[in-house]
Write a protein that holds these residues in place. Structure first.
Motif, PDB file in Angstrom:
ATOM      1  N   PHE A   7       0.820  -1.213   0.000  1.00 45.97           N
ATOM      2  CA  PHE A   7       0.000   0.000   0.000  1.00 45.97           C
ATOM      3  C   PHE A   7       0.855   1.265   0.000  1.00 45.97           C
ATOM      4  N   GLU A   8       1.993   1.217   0.637  1.00 45.60           N
ATOM      5  CA  GLU A   8       2.903   2.369   0.581  1.00 45.60           C
ATOM      6  C   GLU A   8       3.440   2.565  -0.836  1.00 45.60           C
ATOM      7  N   THR A   9       3.795   1.480  -1.486  1.00 46.07           N
ATOM      8  CA  THR A   9       4.385   1.541  -2.818  1.00 46.07           C
ATOM      9  C   THR A   9       3.348   1.824  -3.904  1.00 46.07           C
ATOM     10  N   LYS A  10       2.283   1.039  -3.931  1.00 42.68           N
ATOM     11  CA  LYS A  10       1.299   1.139  -5.014  1.00 42.68           C
ATOM     12  C   LYS A  10       0.329   2.315  -4.848  1.00 42.68           C
ATOM     13  N   TYR A  11      -0.062   2.629  -3.606  1.00 40.60           N
ATOM     14  CA  TYR A  11      -1.084   3.651  -3.382  1.00 40.60           C
ATOM     15  C   TYR A  11      -0.562   4.858  -2.603  1.00 40.60           C
ATOM     16  N   ASN A  12       0.736   4.901  -2.356  1.00 39.42           N
ATOM     17  CA  ASN A  12       1.365   6.004  -1.631  1.00 39.42           C
ATOM     18  C   ASN A  12       0.726   6.224  -0.255  1.00 39.42           C
ATOM     19  N   ALA A  13       0.353   5.145   0.397  1.00 36.66           N
ATOM     20  CA  ALA A  13      -0.262   5.246   1.725  1.00 36.66           C
ATOM     21  C   ALA A  13       0.731   5.828   2.723  1.00 36.66           C
ATOM     22  N   LEU A  14       0.279   6.831   3.456  1.00 32.72           N
ATOM     23  CA  LEU A  14       1.089   7.409   4.523  1.00 32.72           C
ATOM     24  C   LEU A  14       0.688   6.860   5.883  1.00 32.72           C
ATOM     25  N   GLU A  15      -0.572   6.423   5.961  1.00 32.52           N
ATOM     26  CA  GLU A  15      -1.015   5.833   7.226  1.00 32.52           C
ATOM     27  C   GLU A  15      -2.062   4.763   6.984  1.00 32.52           C
ATOM     28  N   ILE A  16      -2.048   3.799   7.901  1.00 33.93           N
ATOM     29  CA  ILE A  16      -3.034   2.726   7.888  1.00 33.93           C
ATOM     30  C   ILE A  16      -3.564   2.618   9.310  1.00 33.93           C
ATOM     31  N   THR A  17      -4.869   2.639   9.436  1.00 35.97           N
ATOM     32  CA  THR A  17      -5.489   2.482  10.747  1.00 35.97           C
ATOM     33  C   THR A  17      -6.146   1.116  10.824  1.00 35.97           C
ATOM     34  N   THR A  18      -6.386   0.678  12.037  1.00 33.21           N
ATOM     35  CA  THR A  18      -7.095  -0.579  12.241  1.00 33.21           C
ATOM     36  C   THR A  18      -7.689  -0.572  13.632  1.00 33.21           C
ATOM     37  N   ILE A  74       0.866  -8.377  17.356  1.00 29.13           N
ATOM     38  CA  ILE A  74       1.293  -8.274  15.953  1.00 29.13           C
ATOM     39  C   ILE A  74       1.309  -6.821  15.499  1.00 29.13           C
ATOM     40  N   TYR A  75       0.231  -6.089  15.775  1.00 28.03           N
ATOM     41  CA  TYR A  75       0.168  -4.693  15.334  1.00 28.03           C
ATOM     42  C   TYR A  75       1.265  -3.849  15.980  1.00 28.03           C
ATOM     43  N   GLU A  76       1.469  -4.018  17.281  1.00 30.06           N
ATOM     44  CA  GLU A  76       2.501  -3.232  17.962  1.00 30.06           C
ATOM     45  C   GLU A  76       3.901  -3.595  17.469  1.00 30.06           C
ATOM     46  N   LYS A  77       4.127  -4.868  17.202  1.00 33.25           N
ATOM     47  CA  LYS A  77       5.437  -5.313  16.729  1.00 33.25           C
ATOM     48  C   LYS A  77       5.798  -4.638  15.402  1.00 33.25           C
ATOM     49  N   ILE A  78       4.819  -4.396  14.578  1.00 41.36           N
ATOM     50  CA  ILE A  78       5.043  -3.792  13.268  1.00 41.36           C
ATOM     51  C   ILE A  78       5.185  -2.274  13.349  1.00 41.36           C
ATOM     52  N   GLY A  79       4.611  -1.675  14.373  1.00 43.37           N
ATOM     53  CA  GLY A  79       4.722  -0.229  14.518  1.00 43.37           C
ATOM     54  C   GLY A  79       3.403   0.505  14.652  1.00 43.37           C
ATOM     55  N   PHE A  80       2.296  -0.213  14.751  1.00 45.65           N
ATOM     56  CA  PHE A  80       1.022   0.441  15.028  1.00 45.65           C
ATOM     57  C   PHE A  80       1.048   0.945  16.474  1.00 45.65           C
ATOM     58  N   VAL A  81       0.423   2.083  16.708  1.00 48.84           N
ATOM     59  CA  VAL A  81       0.306   2.609  18.063  1.00 48.84           C
ATOM     60  C   VAL A  81      -1.167   2.850  18.379  1.00 48.84           C
ATOM     61  N   GLU A  82      -1.505   2.646  19.630  1.00 46.06           N
ATOM     62  CA  GLU A  82      -2.879   2.830  20.081  1.00 46.06           C
ATOM     63  C   GLU A  82      -3.232   4.311  20.071  1.00 46.06           C
ATOM     64  N   THR A  83      -4.427   4.611  19.553  1.00 43.44           N
ATOM     65  CA  THR A  83      -4.891   5.998  19.560  1.00 43.44           C
ATOM     66  C   THR A  83      -5.991   6.213  20.585  1.00 43.44           C
ATOM     67  N   ASP A  84      -6.891   5.251  20.723  1.00 42.75           N
ATOM     68  CA  ASP A  84      -7.933   5.361  21.733  1.00 42.75           C
ATOM     69  C   ASP A  84      -8.670   4.031  21.857  1.00 42.75           C
ATOM     70  N   ILE A  85      -9.516   3.972  22.879  1.00 41.23           N
ATOM     71  CA  ILE A  85     -10.328   2.777  23.125  1.00 41.23           C
ATOM     72  C   ILE A  85     -11.791   3.190  23.058  1.00 41.23           C
ATOM     73  N   VAL A  86     -12.573   2.427  22.310  1.00 37.15           N
ATOM     74  CA  VAL A  86     -14.011   2.648  22.230  1.00 37.15           C
ATOM     75  C   VAL A  86     -14.660   1.596  23.118  1.00 37.15           C
ATOM     76  N   TYR A 101      -0.814   3.214  12.017  1.00 41.23           N
ATOM     77  CA  TYR A 101       0.547   2.999  11.530  1.00 41.23           C
ATOM     78  C   TYR A 101       0.842   4.165  10.603  1.00 41.23           C
ATOM     79  N   ARG A 102       1.913   4.894  10.872  1.00 41.66           N
ATOM     80  CA  ARG A 102       2.314   6.001  10.002  1.00 41.66           C
ATOM     81  C   ARG A 102       3.660   5.670   9.379  1.00 41.66           C
ATOM     82  N   ARG A 103       3.734   5.818   8.085  1.00 37.94           N
ATOM     83  CA  ARG A 103       4.970   5.516   7.364  1.00 37.94           C
ATOM     84  C   ARG A 103       6.128   6.308   7.983  1.00 37.94           C
TER      85      ARG A 103
END
Length: 145
Positions: free
Chosen positions: A89-100, A112-124, A136-138
């Motif tokens: 997604f970074e290469t093909k679509y120039n994604a700067l961020e991915i949320t999940t 898995i998400y934290e190991k890759i570099g995702f960070v928690e933003t909030d809890i619903v 996740y921000r590039r």
């Protein structure tokens, strides 16, 4: 590893894992939506996973559903496939961020998400919804790339 666009959900999951994804009905409707990116994930010729994303801004994507087939879990494919997907997604679509999101208490997804570099933003934590939002921000907090 390779991604192949799909209009099917064909991987096998345990009942507990299926609860972590959107309902089967929502996935089936989304698979036919032209605005949704749906992929089968292959390692060589083996179907190992599924990913579904949707664009929410010029360079932002939401990882809506992501799962590894039960037969390929606990073998490192979850991390490997997610890194591959992000790079795609970074290469093909120039994604700067991915949320999940993940269901609160799903420690495997969190790891898995934290190991890759995702960070928690909030809890619903509302009636019927107990999710953790992550981003996740590039180039930020993702030394594993």
């Amino acid at each position: 590893m390779k991604l192949i666009k799909t209009t099917k959900f064909q991987i096998e999951l345990s009942d507990e894992q299926r609860k972590q994804l959107s309902s089967k009905e929502k996935i089936e409707v989304a698979l036919n939506d032209k605005k949704i990116f749906s992929f089968e994930i292959y390692e060589q010729d083996n179907l190992i996973g599924f990913a579904m994303l949707r664009k929410y801004s010029d360079m932002g994507y939401f990882l809506w559903n992501y799962a590894i087939d039960i037969r390929y879990q606990n073998k490192g494919y979850g991390t490997k496939a997610l890194l591959f997907l992000i790079d795609y997604f970074e290469t093909k679509y120039n994604a700067l961020e991915i949320t999940t999101t993940y269901t609160y208490g799903n420690e495997i997804a969190k790891h898995i998400y934290e190991k890759i570099g995702f960070v928690e933003t909030d809890i619903v934590d509302e009636d019927g919804i107990h999710e953790v939002n992550m981003i996740y921000r590039r180039g930020v907090n993702n030394d594993n790339k």
